[in-house]
Design a protein around this motif. Sequence first.
Motif, PDB file in Angstrom:
ATOM      1  N   ASP A   1      -8.049  -2.158   2.226  1.00 19.92           N
ATOM      2  CA  ASP A   1      -8.426  -2.447   0.827  1.00 19.92           C
ATOM      3  C   ASP A   1      -7.360  -3.330   0.171  1.00 19.92           C
ATOM      4  O   ASP A   1      -7.671  -4.268  -0.564  1.00 19.92           O
ATOM      5  CB  ASP A   1      -8.566  -1.153   0.019  1.00 19.92           C
ATOM      6  CG  ASP A   1      -9.732  -0.296   0.466  1.00 19.92           C
ATOM      7  OD1 ASP A   1     -10.750  -0.863   0.915  1.00 19.92           O
ATOM      8  OD2 ASP A   1      -9.625   0.947   0.372  1.00 19.92           O
ATOM      9  N   PHE A   2      -6.097  -2.996   0.428  1.00 20.41           N
ATOM     10  CA  PHE A   2      -5.017  -3.792  -0.159  1.00 20.41           C
ATOM     11  C   PHE A   2      -5.022  -5.206   0.418  1.00 20.41           C
ATOM     12  O   PHE A   2      -4.817  -6.178  -0.314  1.00 20.41           O
ATOM     13  CB  PHE A   2      -3.646  -3.112   0.051  1.00 20.41           C
ATOM     14  CG  PHE A   2      -3.249  -2.211  -1.083  1.00 20.41           C
ATOM     15  CD1 PHE A   2      -4.059  -1.150  -1.463  1.00 20.41           C
ATOM     16  CD2 PHE A   2      -2.077  -2.426  -1.796  1.00 20.41           C
ATOM     17  CE1 PHE A   2      -3.716  -0.326  -2.526  1.00 20.41           C
ATOM     18  CE2 PHE A   2      -1.717  -1.611  -2.867  1.00 20.41           C
ATOM     19  CZ  PHE A   2      -2.546  -0.555  -3.232  1.00 20.41           C
TER      20      PHE A   2
ATOM     21  N   ARG B   1      -7.417  -7.349  -1.264  1.00 21.79           N
ATOM     22  CA  ARG B   1      -6.982  -7.755  -2.606  1.00 21.79           C
ATOM     23  C   ARG B   1      -6.173  -9.058  -2.588  1.00 21.79           C
ATOM     24  O   ARG B   1      -6.067  -9.735  -3.612  1.00 21.79           O
ATOM     25  CB  ARG B   1      -6.183  -6.645  -3.274  1.00 21.79           C
ATOM     26  CG  ARG B   1      -7.062  -5.484  -3.650  1.00 21.79           C
ATOM     27  CD  ARG B   1      -6.405  -4.511  -4.574  1.00 21.79           C
ATOM     28  NE  ARG B   1      -7.390  -3.533  -4.988  1.00 21.79           N
ATOM     29  CZ  ARG B   1      -8.258  -3.705  -5.981  1.00 21.79           C
ATOM     30  NH1 ARG B   1      -8.243  -4.816  -6.683  1.00 21.79           N
ATOM     31  NH2 ARG B   1      -9.124  -2.774  -6.279  1.00 21.79           N
ATOM     32  N   PHE B   2      -5.618  -9.385  -1.436  1.00 20.69           N
ATOM     33  CA  PHE B   2      -4.908 -10.671  -1.361  1.00 20.69           C
ATOM     34  C   PHE B   2      -5.887 -11.829  -1.526  1.00 20.69           C
ATOM     35  O   PHE B   2      -5.483 -12.931  -1.884  1.00 20.69           O
ATOM     36  CB  PHE B   2      -4.139 -10.797  -0.035  1.00 20.69           C
ATOM     37  CG  PHE B   2      -2.819 -10.076  -0.047  1.00 20.69           C
ATOM     38  CD1 PHE B   2      -2.754  -8.702   0.113  1.00 20.69           C
ATOM     39  CD2 PHE B   2      -1.638 -10.770  -0.258  1.00 20.69           C
ATOM     40  CE1 PHE B   2      -1.545  -8.028   0.075  1.00 20.69           C
ATOM     41  CE2 PHE B   2      -0.419 -10.114  -0.289  1.00 20.69           C
ATOM     42  CZ  PHE B   2      -0.373  -8.736  -0.122  1.00 20.69           C
ATOM     43  N   ARG B   3      -7.189 -11.572  -1.239  1.00 24.96           N
ATOM     44  CA  ARG B   3      -8.197 -12.621  -1.436  1.00 24.96           C
ATOM     45  C   ARG B   3      -8.746 -12.599  -2.855  1.00 24.96           C
ATOM     46  O   ARG B   3      -8.979 -13.643  -3.444  1.00 24.96           O
ATOM     47  CB  ARG B   3      -9.349 -12.442  -0.439  1.00 24.96           C
ATOM     48  CG  ARG B   3      -8.940 -12.731   1.003  1.00 24.96           C
ATOM     49  CD  ARG B   3     -10.160 -12.809   1.921  1.00 24.96           C
ATOM     50  NE  ARG B   3     -10.842 -11.527   2.065  1.00 24.96           N
ATOM     51  CZ  ARG B   3     -10.461 -10.578   2.926  1.00 24.96           C
ATOM     52  NH1 ARG B   3      -9.404 -10.773   3.688  1.00 24.96           N
ATOM     53  NH2 ARG B   3     -11.126  -9.449   3.007  1.00 24.96           N
ATOM     54  N   SER B   4      -8.937 -11.405  -3.421  1.00 26.85           N
ATOM     55  CA  SER B   4      -9.609 -11.313  -4.727  1.00 26.85           C
ATOM     56  C   SER B   4      -8.638 -11.383  -5.906  1.00 26.85           C
ATOM     57  O   SER B   4      -9.032 -11.758  -7.009  1.00 26.85           O
ATOM     58  CB  SER B   4     -10.387 -10.001  -4.817  1.00 26.85           C
ATOM     59  OG  SER B   4      -9.525  -8.889  -4.617  1.00 26.85           O
ATOM     60  N   ASP B   5      -7.403 -10.986  -5.693  1.00 29.41           N
ATOM     61  CA  ASP B   5      -6.456 -10.801  -6.805  1.00 29.41           C
ATOM     62  C   ASP B   5      -5.293 -11.783  -6.729  1.00 29.41           C
ATOM     63  O   ASP B   5      -5.019 -12.355  -5.678  1.00 29.41           O
ATOM     64  CB  ASP B   5      -5.827  -9.392  -6.741  1.00 29.41           C
ATOM     65  CG  ASP B   5      -6.822  -8.269  -6.980  1.00 29.41           C
ATOM     66  OD1 ASP B   5      -8.028  -8.547  -7.097  1.00 29.41           O
ATOM     67  OD2 ASP B   5      -6.375  -7.117  -7.045  1.00 29.41           O
ATOM     68  N   THR B   6      -4.612 -11.908  -7.874  1.00 27.79           N
ATOM     69  CA  THR B   6      -3.269 -12.490  -7.863  1.00 27.79           C
ATOM     70  C   THR B   6      -2.306 -11.310  -7.939  1.00 27.79           C
ATOM     71  O   THR B   6      -2.433 -10.453  -8.818  1.00 27.79           O
ATOM     72  CB  THR B   6      -3.051 -13.425  -9.069  1.00 27.79           C
ATOM     73  OG1 THR B   6      -3.990 -14.497  -8.977  1.00 27.79           O
ATOM     74  CG2 THR B   6      -1.637 -13.988  -9.067  1.00 27.79           C
TER      75      THR B   6
ATOM     76  N   HIS C   1       0.842  -1.201   0.000  1.00 29.79           N
ATOM     77  CA  HIS C   1       0.000   0.000   0.000  1.00 29.79           C
ATOM     78  C   HIS C   1       0.880   1.255   0.000  1.00 29.79           C
ATOM     79  O   HIS C   1       0.689   2.164  -0.816  1.00 29.79           O
ATOM     80  CB  HIS C   1      -0.916  -0.032   1.237  1.00 29.79           C
ATOM     81  CG  HIS C   1      -1.755   1.183   1.389  1.00 29.79           C
ATOM     82  ND1 HIS C   1      -1.436   2.211   2.253  1.00 29.79           N
ATOM     83  CD2 HIS C   1      -2.902   1.567   0.775  1.00 29.79           C
ATOM     84  CE1 HIS C   1      -2.355   3.150   2.179  1.00 29.79           C
ATOM     85  NE2 HIS C   1      -3.251   2.792   1.281  1.00 29.79           N
ATOM     86  N   ALA C   2       1.877   1.296   0.878  1.00 29.37           N
ATOM     87  CA  ALA C   2       2.766   2.467   0.961  1.00 29.37           C
ATOM     88  C   ALA C   2       3.525   2.652  -0.355  1.00 29.37           C
ATOM     89  O   ALA C   2       3.682   3.785  -0.843  1.00 29.37           O
ATOM     90  CB  ALA C   2       3.751   2.302   2.117  1.00 29.37           C
ATOM     91  N   PHE C   3       3.958   1.545  -0.945  1.00 33.65           N
ATOM     92  CA  PHE C   3       4.688   1.585  -2.217  1.00 33.65           C
ATOM     93  C   PHE C   3       3.798   2.212  -3.307  1.00 33.65           C
ATOM     94  O   PHE C   3       4.207   3.138  -4.020  1.00 33.65           O
ATOM     95  CB  PHE C   3       5.078   0.142  -2.575  1.00 33.65           C
ATOM     96  CG  PHE C   3       5.876   0.008  -3.843  1.00 33.65           C
ATOM     97  CD1 PHE C   3       7.215   0.323  -3.870  1.00 33.65           C
ATOM     98  CD2 PHE C   3       5.278  -0.453  -5.009  1.00 33.65           C
ATOM     99  CE1 PHE C   3       7.953   0.198  -5.041  1.00 33.65           C
ATOM    100  CE2 PHE C   3       6.009  -0.584  -6.181  1.00 33.65           C
ATOM    101  CZ  PHE C   3       7.354  -0.256  -6.188  1.00 33.65           C
ATOM    102  N   ALA C   4       2.562   1.720  -3.417  1.00 32.60           N
ATOM    103  CA  ALA C   4       1.646   2.224  -4.447  1.00 32.60           C
ATOM    104  C   ALA C   4       1.286   3.689  -4.181  1.00 32.60           C
ATOM    105  O   ALA C   4       1.209   4.500  -5.122  1.00 32.60           O
ATOM    106  CB  ALA C   4       0.382   1.359  -4.490  1.00 32.60           C
ATOM    107  N   GLN C   5       1.074   4.033  -2.918  1.00 34.04           N
ATOM    108  CA  GLN C   5       0.725   5.424  -2.606  1.00 34.04           C
ATOM    109  C   GLN C   5       1.836   6.372  -3.046  1.00 34.04           C
ATOM    110  O   GLN C   5       1.580   7.435  -3.610  1.00 34.04           O
ATOM    111  CB  GLN C   5       0.500   5.589  -1.092  1.00 34.04           C
ATOM    112  CG  GLN C   5      -0.655   4.790  -0.540  1.00 34.04           C
ATOM    113  CD  GLN C   5      -1.996   5.387  -0.897  1.00 34.04           C
ATOM    114  OE1 GLN C   5      -2.201   6.568  -0.749  1.00 34.04           O
ATOM    115  NE2 GLN C   5      -2.895   4.567  -1.395  1.00 34.04           N
TER     116      GLN C   5
ATOM    117  N   VAL D   1      -6.129   4.835  -6.753  1.00 34.90           N
ATOM    118  CA  VAL D   1      -5.334   4.063  -5.778  1.00 34.90           C
ATOM    119  C   VAL D   1      -5.123   4.896  -4.503  1.00 34.90           C
ATOM    120  O   VAL D   1      -5.053   4.354  -3.400  1.00 34.90           O
ATOM    121  CB  VAL D   1      -3.968   3.664  -6.391  1.00 34.90           C
ATOM    122  CG1 VAL D   1      -3.076   2.996  -5.357  1.00 34.90           C
ATOM    123  CG2 VAL D   1      -4.172   2.748  -7.588  1.00 34.90           C
ATOM    124  N   LEU D   2      -5.070   6.225  -4.676  1.00 31.81           N
ATOM    125  CA  LEU D   2      -4.789   7.089  -3.525  1.00 31.81           C
ATOM    126  C   LEU D   2      -5.921   7.084  -2.502  1.00 31.81           C
ATOM    127  O   LEU D   2      -5.735   7.496  -1.367  1.00 31.81           O
ATOM    128  CB  LEU D   2      -4.494   8.515  -3.995  1.00 31.81           C
ATOM    129  CG  LEU D   2      -3.286   8.628  -4.936  1.00 31.81           C
ATOM    130  CD1 LEU D   2      -3.039  10.073  -5.314  1.00 31.81           C
ATOM    131  CD2 LEU D   2      -2.050   8.029  -4.300  1.00 31.81           C
TER     132      LEU D   2
END
Length: 156
Positions: free
Chosen positions: A44-45, A48-53, A19-23, A37-38
């Motif tokens: 939320d991130f 995403r570990f459940r919904s995304d790869t 999250h910090a990296f993306a922000q 993303v901001l």
Amino acid sequence: MADFKVQRCTDVSRAAELHAFAQNIFGALDIDPPSSVLKETVADFAARFRSDTIFVAQANEGLIASIFCTPQDDALYIGRLAVRPDWRRRGVAGALIEAAKDEARRRGAKRITLGARIALAANVALFRRHGFVVVGKTCHPGFTTPTSYDMELVLA
Ligand SMILES: CC(C)(COP(=O)(O)OP(=O)(O)OC[C@H]1O[C@@H](n2cnc3c(N)ncnc32)[C@H](O)[C@@H]1OP(=O)(O)O)[C@@H](O)C(=O)NCCC(=O)NCCS
């Protein structure tokens, strides 16, 4: 050859780091409106570990890039592609896009989709170079002209 490794990231304890990296990366972009993303939180991130790869690129000094792949119907949507500034133009994003293509094929997805800001022409060119084509245009809320291209790559 740049020395980095692409890895699948399933360790939810890294949600705050990602999250910090993306922000940092999306916060530095001069785009209107700012990246959605901001508005996202660490929670939320973590979700995403459940919904995304999630794929990350790691170098000796740690995290240098990430990409989030979200299954959507017959497609895999890729987003939050971010590379640390001092690692750019060395093929890191390309390696993550290739990982996303492998993941899409593994899942039997028919397409890979993404949204690319029209104002970021170099990004649009990068995705074209990886086989994506523009299939639509989107206006962000409050804008009267398109701000984003819908791009997709149909998988063979
Ligand atoms: C967009 C972004 C992800 C690209 O990351 P990157 O790692 O620099 O991308 P790559 O290195 O794979 O490709 C970038 C360019 O470097 C070139 N390149 C790749 N490997 C190279 C190498 N070894 N030497 C020199 N150039 C190289 C590529 O050909 C490409 O050229 P192009 O822009 O003319 O197409 C990065 O700039 C970024 O994080 N931007 C901020 C966030 C963002 O906009 N994300 C996208 C949201 S849709």
